[in-house]
Design a protein around this motif. Structure first.
Motif, PDB file in Angstrom:
ATOM      1  N   LEU A 284       1.108  -1.013  -0.118  1.00 18.40           N
ATOM      2  CA  LEU A 284       0.070   0.228   0.074  1.00 18.40           C
ATOM      3  C   LEU A 284       0.484   0.989   0.083  1.00 18.40           C
ATOM      4  N   PRO A 285       0.882   1.728  -0.877  1.00 16.51           N
ATOM      5  CA  PRO A 285       1.881   3.259  -1.391  1.00 16.51           C
ATOM      6  C   PRO A 285       1.903   4.348  -0.404  1.00 16.51           C
ATOM      7  N   GLY A 286       1.072   4.047   0.301  1.00 13.64           N
ATOM      8  CA  GLY A 286       0.496   5.624   1.334  1.00 13.64           C
ATOM      9  C   GLY A 286      -0.575   5.705   0.519  1.00 13.64           C
ATOM     10  N   PHE A 287      -1.061   6.847   1.178  1.00 11.92           N
ATOM     11  CA  PHE A 287      -1.999   7.504   0.454  1.00 11.92           C
ATOM     12  C   PHE A 287      -2.293   6.446  -0.756  1.00 11.92           C
ATOM     13  N   PRO A 288      -3.647   5.848  -0.810  1.00 14.93           N
ATOM     14  CA  PRO A 288      -3.209   5.279  -2.415  1.00 14.93           C
ATOM     15  C   PRO A 288      -4.347   6.002  -3.422  1.00 14.93           C
ATOM     16  N   PRO A 289      -3.394   5.475  -4.423  1.00 13.97           N
ATOM     17  CA  PRO A 289      -3.734   6.531  -5.680  1.00 13.97           C
ATOM     18  C   PRO A 289      -4.777   5.371  -6.344  1.00 13.97           C
ATOM     19  N   GLY A 290      -5.348   6.681  -7.713  1.00 20.85           N
ATOM     20  CA  GLY A 290      -6.591   5.425  -8.528  1.00 20.85           C
ATOM     21  C   GLY A 290      -5.660   4.840  -9.198  1.00 20.85           C
ATOM     22  N   TRP A 291      -5.067   4.676  -9.362  1.00 19.53           N
ATOM     23  CA  TRP A 291      -4.513   3.357 -10.550  1.00 19.53           C
ATOM     24  C   TRP A 291      -4.353   2.549  -9.378  1.00 19.53           C
ATOM     25  N   TRP A 292      -3.922   2.248  -8.068  1.00 20.20           N
ATOM     26  CA  TRP A 292      -4.123   1.501  -7.249  1.00 20.20           C
ATOM     27  C   TRP A 292      -4.680   0.801  -7.055  1.00 20.20           C
ATOM     28  N   ARG A 293      -6.247   1.845  -6.603  1.00 22.51           N
ATOM     29  CA  ARG A 293      -7.437   0.922  -6.148  1.00 22.51           C
ATOM     30  C   ARG A 293      -8.073   0.352  -7.680  1.00 22.51           C
ATOM     31  N   GLU A 294      -7.816   1.120  -8.431  1.00 22.03           N
ATOM     32  CA  GLU A 294      -8.616   0.098  -9.804  1.00 22.03           C
ATOM     33  C   GLU A 294      -7.465  -1.144 -10.641  1.00 22.03           C
ATOM     34  N   ALA A 295      -6.028  -0.925  -9.915  1.00 22.01           N
ATOM     35  CA  ALA A 295      -5.843  -2.003  -9.885  1.00 22.01           C
ATOM     36  C   ALA A 295      -6.254  -3.144  -8.930  1.00 22.01           C
ATOM     37  N   VAL A 296      -6.386  -3.097  -8.025  1.00 22.38           N
ATOM     38  CA  VAL A 296      -6.266  -3.467  -6.775  1.00 22.38           C
ATOM     39  C   VAL A 296      -7.702  -4.159  -6.578  1.00 22.38           C
ATOM     40  N   GLY A 297      -8.564  -3.293  -7.407  1.00 22.26           N
ATOM     41  CA  GLY A 297     -10.339  -3.872  -7.307  1.00 22.26           C
ATOM     42  C   GLY A 297     -10.635  -4.975  -8.424  1.00 22.26           C
ATOM     43  N   ARG A 298      -9.227  -4.557  -9.692  1.00 27.81           N
ATOM     44  CA  ARG A 298      -9.428  -6.305 -11.050  1.00 27.81           C
ATOM     45  C   ARG A 298      -8.783  -7.455  -9.523  1.00 27.81           C
ATOM     46  N   LEU A 299      -8.091  -7.288  -9.351  1.00 28.96           N
ATOM     47  CA  LEU A 299      -7.139  -7.748  -8.733  1.00 28.96           C
ATOM     48  C   LEU A 299      -8.479  -9.145  -8.023  1.00 28.96           C
ATOM     49  N   LEU A 300      -8.930  -8.508  -6.982  1.00 24.05           N
ATOM     50  CA  LEU A 300     -10.136  -8.665  -5.772  1.00 24.05           C
ATOM     51  C   LEU A 300     -11.572  -9.290  -7.186  1.00 24.05           C
ATOM     52  N   ASP A 301     -11.981  -9.407  -8.162  1.00 29.56           N
ATOM     53  CA  ASP A 301     -12.496  -9.593  -8.811  1.00 29.56           C
ATOM     54  C   ASP A 301     -11.769 -10.848 -10.080  1.00 29.56           C
ATOM     55  N   LEU A 302     -10.750 -11.317  -9.668  1.00 40.25           N
ATOM     56  CA  LEU A 302      -9.936 -11.817 -10.297  1.00 40.25           C
ATOM     57  C   LEU A 302     -10.269 -13.487  -9.007  1.00 40.25           C
ATOM     58  N   ALA A 303      -9.871 -12.821  -7.680  1.00 40.64           N
ATOM     59  CA  ALA A 303      -9.756 -13.885  -6.497  1.00 40.64           C
ATOM     60  C   ALA A 303     -10.595 -12.864  -5.212  1.00 40.64           C
ATOM     61  N   ILE A 320      -5.347   6.751   5.695  1.00 37.35           N
ATOM     62  CA  ILE A 320      -4.996   5.737   4.244  1.00 37.35           C
ATOM     63  C   ILE A 320      -5.728   4.480   4.380  1.00 37.35           C
ATOM     64  N   ALA A 321      -5.965   4.052   5.286  1.00 42.16           N
ATOM     65  CA  ALA A 321      -7.011   2.832   6.177  1.00 42.16           C
ATOM     66  C   ALA A 321      -7.792   2.981   4.694  1.00 42.16           C
ATOM     67  N   LEU A 322      -8.702   3.857   5.579  1.00 43.34           N
ATOM     68  CA  LEU A 322     -10.087   3.915   5.037  1.00 43.34           C
ATOM     69  C   LEU A 322     -10.228   3.917   3.540  1.00 43.34           C
ATOM     70  N   LYS A 323      -9.350   4.800   3.388  1.00 45.21           N
ATOM     71  CA  LYS A 323      -9.564   4.873   1.561  1.00 45.21           C
ATOM     72  C   LYS A 323      -9.035   3.409   0.751  1.00 45.21           C
ATOM     73  N   ALA A 324      -8.081   2.615   1.505  1.00 48.53           N
ATOM     74  CA  ALA A 324      -7.714   1.475   0.306  1.00 48.53           C
ATOM     75  C   ALA A 324      -8.363   0.296   0.922  1.00 48.53           C
ATOM     76  N   ALA A 325      -9.538   0.495   1.637  1.00 54.12           N
ATOM     77  CA  ALA A 325     -10.889  -0.424   2.077  1.00 54.12           C
ATOM     78  C   ALA A 325     -11.447  -0.218   0.727  1.00 54.12           C
ATOM     79  N   GLU A 326     -11.967   1.122   0.129  1.00 56.29           N
ATOM     80  CA  GLU A 326     -12.518   1.608  -0.767  1.00 56.29           C
ATOM     81  C   GLU A 326     -12.538  -0.084  -2.118  1.00 56.29           C
ATOM     82  N   PRO A 327     -12.252  -0.752  -2.319  1.00 52.42           N
ATOM     83  CA  PRO A 327     -12.300  -1.652  -2.972  1.00 52.42           C
ATOM     84  C   PRO A 327     -13.129  -2.660  -3.091  1.00 52.42           C
ATOM     85  N   TRP A 328     -12.761  -3.028  -1.425  1.00 50.90           N
ATOM     86  CA  TRP A 328     -13.573  -4.361  -1.086  1.00 50.90           C
ATOM     87  C   TRP A 328     -15.098  -3.393  -0.171  1.00 50.90           C
TER      88      TRP A 328
END
Length: 395
Positions: A284-303, A320-328
């Protein structure tokens, strides 16, 4: 001959100091020789009111006659006033002491120079427009512009407006991508401008990376891609995937029982090397930027799997934790803080005092969010004890 206006500047019976100007409208500079024009620009840049000796030195020892000729032309053409003096033992000759350049805005304009008064007015108007953006993420940059010379602030203000547009359009990419977006050229943003932006803003928060960003991940998965298969489990520690690679994955084989998200890079590497066989670990590279949330979201769709998020036990870590949890949250998957309890912070041997910004952020987080119990207790502990910590102390 010029029609002179003579103003005595002393009250002696025989005046020894006077101001002399020509009573005429300023003449065009179009026919001014290039050498004269160049020297005049340097005189104007001195501010418009200088000792004559200083202006002659500006011309150089080999061009004294040029300076004399230029002064004579400026006086007769209505562009200058001269303060002259004469000595008690030589009342027949007036000597130049001070030169005042007249009609400076017009003179600067005719020479193609900046009008400093106009710049100051433009900056005040621009500053009002910047403040009207009402974007707290940009406030540090707007305040920092005030500390720059006006011409530099005017040159850089467009980057702030473009950052606002970039963020509003949810763009992300490299510095070259942003430079093209902002100014239509990938190389036109200067190094000094990038250095200034980096010193006042977290560009990653705006989705701007120095190079193509990478998602660091360790997991018992194999990703199916259009041109082959990528086995993440074969990596000795972790893999570095571009966002485009993750988005191109069409399927994943294997199973992840939980995703561990770790903020600190060193802590991530330690956890990745020691992960349990069925766990996945993501940096988690600090405050998660949009590209990170989108990429992690794609991983969650697959797994898809629940998450445990480990960030620094400090106010920023909670945000940071609250923002990173958005894909979940968006996928209805469970997530929980990990190693972020009040007890974890209290057990650290080294802690840091909260500053005023920390306290304000904590108050805002407590007011605006329904925090998970672990984070709520952590926030209360920090407020009560006035301390915060870093996860390297235990991960």
């Amino acid at each position: 001959m010029a029609d002179w206006l003579i103003e005595p500047l002393d009250k002696r019976a025989v005046c020894r100091k006077r101001r002399r100007t020509a009573q005429c409208e300023p003449q065009s500079l179009d026919a001014l020789p290039a050498e004269w024009r160049d020297l005049l620009k340097r005189w104007v840049n001195r501010g418009g009111n200088s000792r004559w000796e200083t202006l002659r030195k500006e011309a150089g020892s080999t061009r004294v006659q040029l300076a004399d000729n230029l002064l004579d032309w400026l006086l007769r053409s209505g562009w200058a006033a001269i303060i002259e003096e004469r000595r008690a033992n030589d009342l027949a000759h007036w000597l130049p002491r001070q030169i005042e350049l007249l009609h400076l805005p017009r003179l600067r304009g005719a020479l193609g120079l900046r009008d400093k008064d106009d710049e100051a007015q433009r900056w005040q108007e621009m500053r009002s427009a910047l403040q009207a953006l009402d974007n707290s993420s940009l406030f540090p940059a707007i305040l920092a512009l005030d500390e720059l010379p006006v011409q530099h602030a005017l040159a850089r203000q467009d980057l702030i407006f473009k950052l606002q547009e970039w963020q509003a359009q949810q763009q992300s990419g490299t510095r070259r991508n942003f430079a093209w977006f902002a100014r239509g050229d990938t190389k036109i943003v200067k190094d000094s401008e990038w250095n200034w932006l980096e010193s006042v803003l977290d560009l990653a928060e705006f989705g701007i990376e120095r190079h193509t960003p990478l998602l660091l991940v360790s997991a018992p998965l194999a990703l199916q891609l259009p041109n082959g298969r990528l086995d993440l489990a074969a990596c000795a520690d972790f893999a570095a995937l571009t966002p485009a690679t993750v988005q191109a994955a069409t399927a994943a084989s294997g199973a992840v029982s939980r995703w561990l998200l770790v903020e600190n890079r060193t802590s991530f590497e330690n956890v990745a090397k020691k992960r349990e066989a069925e766990s996945g670990v993501i940096w988690l590279p600090g405050f998660p930027p949009g590209w990170w949330r989108e990429a992690v979201g794609r991983l969650l769709d697959l797994a898809p799997a629940p998450a445990q998020l480990a960030c620094d036990p400090d106010p920023a870590g909670i945000a940071i934790a609250l923002k990173a949890a958005e894909p979940w949250r968006e996928r209805g998957l469970d997530w929980q803080p990990w190693m972020m309890s009040a007890a974890d912070l209290a057990a650290l041997t080294a802690r840091k005092p909260l500053n005023e910004t920390d306290r304000q952020q904590l108050a805002s987080l407590q007011a605006d969010h329904a925090l998970p119990s672990m984070l709520a207790e952590l926030a209360v502990w920090m407020m009560q004890h006035g301390e915060k910590g870093e996860q390297e102390g235990y991960l």
